[in-house]
Design a protein around this motif. Sequence first.
Motif, PDB file in Angstrom:
ATOM      1  N   ILE A 196      11.107  45.048  11.906  1.00 43.39           N
ATOM      2  CA  ILE A 196      11.773  43.757  11.711  1.00 43.39           C
ATOM      3  C   ILE A 196      12.851  43.903  10.643  1.00 43.39           C
ATOM      4  CG2 ILE A 196      11.501  41.384  10.905  1.00 43.39           C
ATOM      5  CD1 ILE A 196       8.716  41.365  12.135  1.00 43.39           C
ATOM      6  N   ASN A 202      15.831  45.608  12.095  1.00 43.00           N
ATOM      7  CA  ASN A 202      16.611  44.738  12.987  1.00 43.00           C
ATOM      8  C   ASN A 202      17.398  43.697  12.217  1.00 43.00           C
ATOM      9  OD1 ASN A 202      15.672  46.053  15.250  1.00 43.00           O
ATOM     10  ND2 ASN A 202      14.002  44.611  15.614  1.00 43.00           N
ATOM     11  N   LEU A 203      16.777  43.154  11.169  1.00 38.82           N
ATOM     12  CA  LEU A 203      17.454  42.107  10.405  1.00 38.82           C
ATOM     13  C   LEU A 203      18.644  42.659   9.613  1.00 38.82           C
ATOM     14  CD1 LEU A 203      14.476  39.889   9.176  1.00 38.82           C
ATOM     15  CD2 LEU A 203      16.082  39.457  11.033  1.00 38.82           C
ATOM     16  N   TYR A 259      24.526  40.707  14.747  1.00 40.07           N
ATOM     17  CA  TYR A 259      24.110  40.238  16.072  1.00 40.07           C
ATOM     18  C   TYR A 259      24.610  41.196  17.153  1.00 40.07           C
ATOM     19  CZ  TYR A 259      22.779  35.832  13.884  1.00 40.07           C
ATOM     20  OH  TYR A 259      22.176  34.877  13.102  1.00 40.07           O
ATOM     21  N   GLU A 260      25.844  41.655  17.035  1.00 39.88           N
ATOM     22  CA  GLU A 260      26.402  42.603  18.004  1.00 39.88           C
ATOM     23  C   GLU A 260      25.559  43.865  18.063  1.00 39.88           C
ATOM     24  OE1 GLU A 260      30.551  41.211  19.277  1.00 39.88           O
ATOM     25  OE2 GLU A 260      29.028  42.564  20.073  1.00 39.88           O
ATOM     26  N   ARG A 317      22.442  44.223  17.262  1.00 34.28           N
ATOM     27  CA  ARG A 317      21.130  43.958  17.852  1.00 34.28           C
ATOM     28  C   ARG A 317      21.235  43.996  19.381  1.00 34.28           C
ATOM     29  NH1 ARG A 317      19.372  38.877  13.865  1.00 34.28           N
ATOM     30  NH2 ARG A 317      19.826  40.025  11.959  1.00 34.28           N
ATOM     31  N   VAL A 318      22.301  43.422  19.914  1.00 30.96           N
ATOM     32  CA  VAL A 318      22.498  43.408  21.366  1.00 30.96           C
ATOM     33  C   VAL A 318      22.696  44.835  21.887  1.00 30.96           C
ATOM     34  CG1 VAL A 318      24.060  42.689  23.217  1.00 30.96           C
ATOM     35  CG2 VAL A 318      23.393  41.057  21.462  1.00 30.96           C
ATOM     36  N   GLN A 319      23.480  45.620  21.172  1.00 27.28           N
ATOM     37  CA  GLN A 319      23.735  47.007  21.595  1.00 27.28           C
ATOM     38  C   GLN A 319      22.446  47.828  21.541  1.00 27.28           C
ATOM     39  OE1 GLN A 319      26.940  48.118  18.954  1.00 27.28           O
ATOM     40  NE2 GLN A 319      28.370  46.758  19.994  1.00 27.28           N
ATOM     41  N   ARG A 320      21.684  47.659  20.473  1.00 23.99           N
ATOM     42  CA  ARG A 320      20.413  48.370  20.347  1.00 23.99           C
ATOM     43  C   ARG A 320      19.481  47.990  21.491  1.00 23.99           C
ATOM     44  NH1 ARG A 320      15.357  47.632  19.434  1.00 23.99           N
ATOM     45  NH2 ARG A 320      15.751  45.408  19.500  1.00 23.99           N
ATOM     46  N   HIS A 321      19.448  46.710  21.787  1.00 24.53           N
ATOM     47  CA  HIS A 321      18.576  46.247  22.870  1.00 24.53           C
ATOM     48  C   HIS A 321      19.015  46.831  24.210  1.00 24.53           C
ATOM     49  CE1 HIS A 321      17.385  43.503  26.140  1.00 24.53           C
ATOM     50  NE2 HIS A 321      16.234  43.519  25.502  1.00 24.53           N
ATOM     51  N   GLN A 322      20.323  46.863  24.477  1.00 23.79           N
ATOM     52  CA  GLN A 322      20.798  47.410  25.752  1.00 23.79           C
ATOM     53  C   GLN A 322      20.433  48.887  25.866  1.00 23.79           C
ATOM     54  OE1 GLN A 322      22.146  45.548  28.335  1.00 23.79           O
ATOM     55  NE2 GLN A 322      21.817  47.452  29.461  1.00 23.79           N
ATOM     56  N   ALA A 360      17.855  50.327  24.464  1.00 19.98           N
ATOM     57  CA  ALA A 360      16.405  50.372  24.701  1.00 19.98           C
ATOM     58  C   ALA A 360      16.099  49.999  26.151  1.00 19.98           C
ATOM     59  CB  ALA A 360      15.688  49.418  23.738  1.00 19.98           C
ATOM     60  N   LEU A 361      16.798  49.008  26.674  1.00 25.05           N
ATOM     61  CA  LEU A 361      16.588  48.581  28.062  1.00 25.05           C
ATOM     62  C   LEU A 361      16.979  49.704  29.028  1.00 25.05           C
ATOM     63  CD1 LEU A 361      15.899  46.401  30.149  1.00 25.05           C
ATOM     64  CD2 LEU A 361      18.236  45.517  29.886  1.00 25.05           C
TER      65      LEU A 361
END
Lengths: 69, 168
Positions: A24, A27-28, A32-33, A35-40, A42-43
């Motif tokens: 956490i 991530n914090l 925001y950008e 976080r989105v890139q990291r998530h993509q 991971a996806l």
Amino acid sequence: MPLMEPAAEALKRAQDAGIDLSLIDCNLALSYEERVQRHQSALDLMLTLREAGIAHAESAKTAPEIRGS
Amino acid sequence: MPNLQKLLQKFAEADFDFVIVGGFAGVLHGSSYVTDDLDICAALSPENIGTLRSILRDANPVHRMTADKLSFMDYPAPSTAVANLYLETDIGVVDVLGNVLGLGDYNRLVKNSIEVQLGGHVCRVVSLPDLITAKEAVGREKDLLVVKELRAIAAKRGIDVPPPAGSA
């Protein structure tokens, strides 16, 4: 009963559930950008691994030791 | 391969009012859980459905819950309002919800929503307390686990949230 949840209780419940609180914090620290890139990323990895797992399962069905040849 | 970033960009670039909800909202708030779809809340008037068609025109949107994967470009008929849309596109799955369980409609969500800059555009995201409320309203095991993480995020950020139901 408090009107708002005490922070310490929320953190303990998360930790007891096996949630990694240090993730956490990581991530914090991201925008925001980011976080989105990291998530993509991971996806993408998750879906690649899923496809590899499916392919492996399919090839295992036709493996010689299973066919008996 | 779905690309939720590109999918969101399509909505952000258009003249369309929406609030990001669900797992992707959790990601924006700092969650580590991976989601493979994009959930947004919007007013699903016939006019807005037309706008959604324009946004998704090049992405081959279909109703993924229908047996024949009916094209969103043809259904629903013009001048028809719907409650929710569950769509699959060439760049990912998107659910467009007219109403979010535990919270309400777009007008309710937008009141407490936060603005974030993504890809040069301002996007609205459901507030963290509202996201927690929505996930608790759904109440599945996986949602309740995510809620624990979201509550920890709120604690670390100093955001007030009501205590869990039934807590002493």
